[in-house]
Write an enzyme that holds these catalytic residues in place. Structure first.
Site, PDB file in Angstrom:
ATOM      1  N   GLY A 105      65.726   5.171 -20.509  1.00  0.00           N
ATOM      2  CA  GLY A 105      67.006   5.775 -20.135  1.00  0.00           C
ATOM      3  C   GLY A 105      68.105   4.734 -20.022  1.00  0.00           C
ATOM      4  O   GLY A 105      67.873   3.528 -20.202  1.00  0.00           O
ATOM      5  N   GLU A 153      56.184   8.456 -19.247  1.00  0.00           N
ATOM      6  CA  GLU A 153      56.610   7.875 -17.959  1.00  0.00           C
ATOM      7  C   GLU A 153      55.620   8.216 -16.849  1.00  0.00           C
ATOM      8  O   GLU A 153      55.290   7.373 -16.009  1.00  0.00           O
ATOM      9  CB  GLU A 153      58.014   8.380 -17.594  1.00  0.00           C
ATOM     10  CG  GLU A 153      59.090   7.829 -18.508  1.00  0.00           C
ATOM     11  CD  GLU A 153      60.455   8.449 -18.281  1.00  0.00           C
ATOM     12  OE1 GLU A 153      61.446   7.775 -18.576  1.00  0.00           O
ATOM     13  OE2 GLU A 153      60.543   9.603 -17.818  1.00  0.00           O
TER      14      GLU A 153
HETATM   15  C1  5RP Z   1      63.797   9.754 -19.327  1.00  0.00           C
HETATM   16  C2  5RP Z   1      63.984   9.714 -17.863  1.00  0.00           C
HETATM   17  C3  5RP Z   1      65.071   8.861 -17.343  1.00  0.00           C
HETATM   18  O1  5RP Z   1      64.538   7.924 -16.496  1.00  0.00           O
HETATM   19  C4  5RP Z   1      66.051   9.726 -16.621  1.00  0.00           C
HETATM   20  O2  5RP Z   1      66.483  10.730 -17.521  1.00  0.00           O
HETATM   21  C5  5RP Z   1      67.253   8.935 -16.118  1.00  0.00           C
HETATM   22  O3  5RP Z   1      67.985   8.485 -17.202  1.00  0.00           O
HETATM   23  P1  5RP Z   1      69.388   7.754 -17.029  1.00  0.00           P
HETATM   24  O4  5RP Z   1      69.117   6.484 -16.314  1.00  0.00           O
HETATM   25  O5  5RP Z   1      69.875   7.580 -18.451  1.00  0.00           O
HETATM   26  O6  5RP Z   1      70.278   8.682 -16.244  1.00  0.00           O
HETATM   27  O7  5RP Z   1      63.297  10.351 -17.091  1.00  0.00           O
HETATM   28  O8  5RP Z   1      62.843  10.719 -19.679  1.00  0.00           O
END
Ligand code: 5RP
Length: 226
Positions: free
Chosen positions: A26, A103
Site C-alpha cells: 500500500g 497480508e
Molecule cells: C492492501 C492493504 C493496505 O495495507 C491498506 O489498504 C492501506 O493502504 P494505504 O496505506 O495505501 O492506505 O491492506 O491490501
C-alpha cells in the site's frame, strides 16, 4: 507534512539486524519499504524480507532488499503493514489494495505485527470502509447474491479500465458496504464458513503496535489484549 512517510520511516526503526521482516502493501507501506531499503543500502543492515504482494516484491527487488518466499522461512520476526480502518479495540480492516490474503498469511506467521496509519484511519467502530472479500471465480455470482440478500451492499472491485480486478492469486474481490460492523468476530466466522470465500479483510486480534501519524506528531500505541 506527509504523515504516511513519517510513520513508514518511523516503523523502519523497529527493524533490527538479522530479522526476517514481513513487508506490507500500500501507499503507507511503500515508505516503510523505502526506508528499510535505505538502511540496507546505506547502513549495511542485514535482514530478510517476506513480501505481501507483487507490487511490494517489485519495489523491494529494486531496492536490493534480500527476499525469501514465505515457504522458505521458519517464522517472521515482525511484519509492518498499513491498514484501512482501525477500531478503538484495535481490530482492523485491510485489503483496500486487494492484498489481504497474502497480508494475513504473512501476519499469521509473525511474532509481532505493526500497523502504520495516518490518523484518518482510526474509527470507533469498523465498517465505513468497504470490507474486501476475496472469492474464487466459480460461483462468485452466487456469493454476490448471498451478500445482497444479507443486506451487505456488495460491489465487485473493478480496475480503472472497467474489468473485474484480479488478485495476485487470480481471484476476484467483492467489497461489502456494511456501514457499521457491530460484531466483527461473528461476521468473520460467517465469512470463513462460506465455500468460495478465500479470505476477507477483517484482521482481528492481530496487531501488537500501531504507529499513527497525526498533525501533532507520531503516536506509538502498544496493544494490550489482556
Ligand atoms: C492492501 C492493504 C493496505 O495495507 C491498506 O489498504 C492501506 O493502504 P494505504 O496505506 O495505501 O492506505 O491492506 O491490501
Amino acid at each position: 507534512m506527509n504523515l504516511k512517510k513519517m510513520v513508514g520511516y518511523k516503523a523502519a526503526e523497529f527493524v533490527k539486524e538479522g530479522m526476517t521482516v514481513g513487508l506490507g502493501t500500500g501507499s503507507t507501506a511503500f515508505y516503510m519499504v523505502e526506508a528499510i531499503g535505505k538502511r540496507v543500502n546505506e547502513e549495511g543492515l542485514k535482514i530478510t524480507g517476506v513480501t505481501t504482494s507483487s507490487s511490494t516484491t517489485k519495489q523491494a527487488e529494486e531496492l536490493n532488499i534480500p527476499l525469501k518466499n514465505i515457504d522458505e522461512v521458519e517464522k517472521i520476526d515482525v511484519t509492518i503493514d498499513g491498514a484501512d480502518e482501525i477500531s478503538s479495540e484495535y481490530q482492523g480492516i485491510k485489503g483496500g489494495g486487494a492484498a489481504h490474503l497474502f497480508e494475513k498469511t504473512v501476519a499469521n506467521l509473525s511474532d509481532k505485527n505493526i500497523w502504520i496509519v495516518d490518523e484518518s484511519k482510526l474509527v470507533e467502530t469498523l465498517g465505513a470502509f468497504p470490507l474486501p472479500v476475496e472469492v474464487v471465480h466459480f460461483g462468485s455470482g452466487q456469493l454476490f447474491k448471498r451478500f445482497e440478500k444479507a443486506g451487505y451492499k456488495p460491489a465487485w472491485r473493478m480496475t480503472d479500465t472497467g474489468e473485474k480486478h484480479v488478485t495476485d492469486s487470480g481471484n476476484l474481490i467483492i467489497d461489502l458496504h456494511m456501514g457499521l460492523i457491530e460484531e466483527p468476530k461473528t461476521l468473520a466466522s460467517w465469512l470463513d464458513s462460506l465455500t468460495g470465500v478465500v479470505e476477507h479483510g477483517l484482521f482481528l486480534d492481530c496487531v501488537d503496535t500501531v504507529i499513527v501519524g497525526t498533525s501533532e506528531g507520531i503516536l506509538v500505541e502498544k496493544v494490550n489484549r489482556d
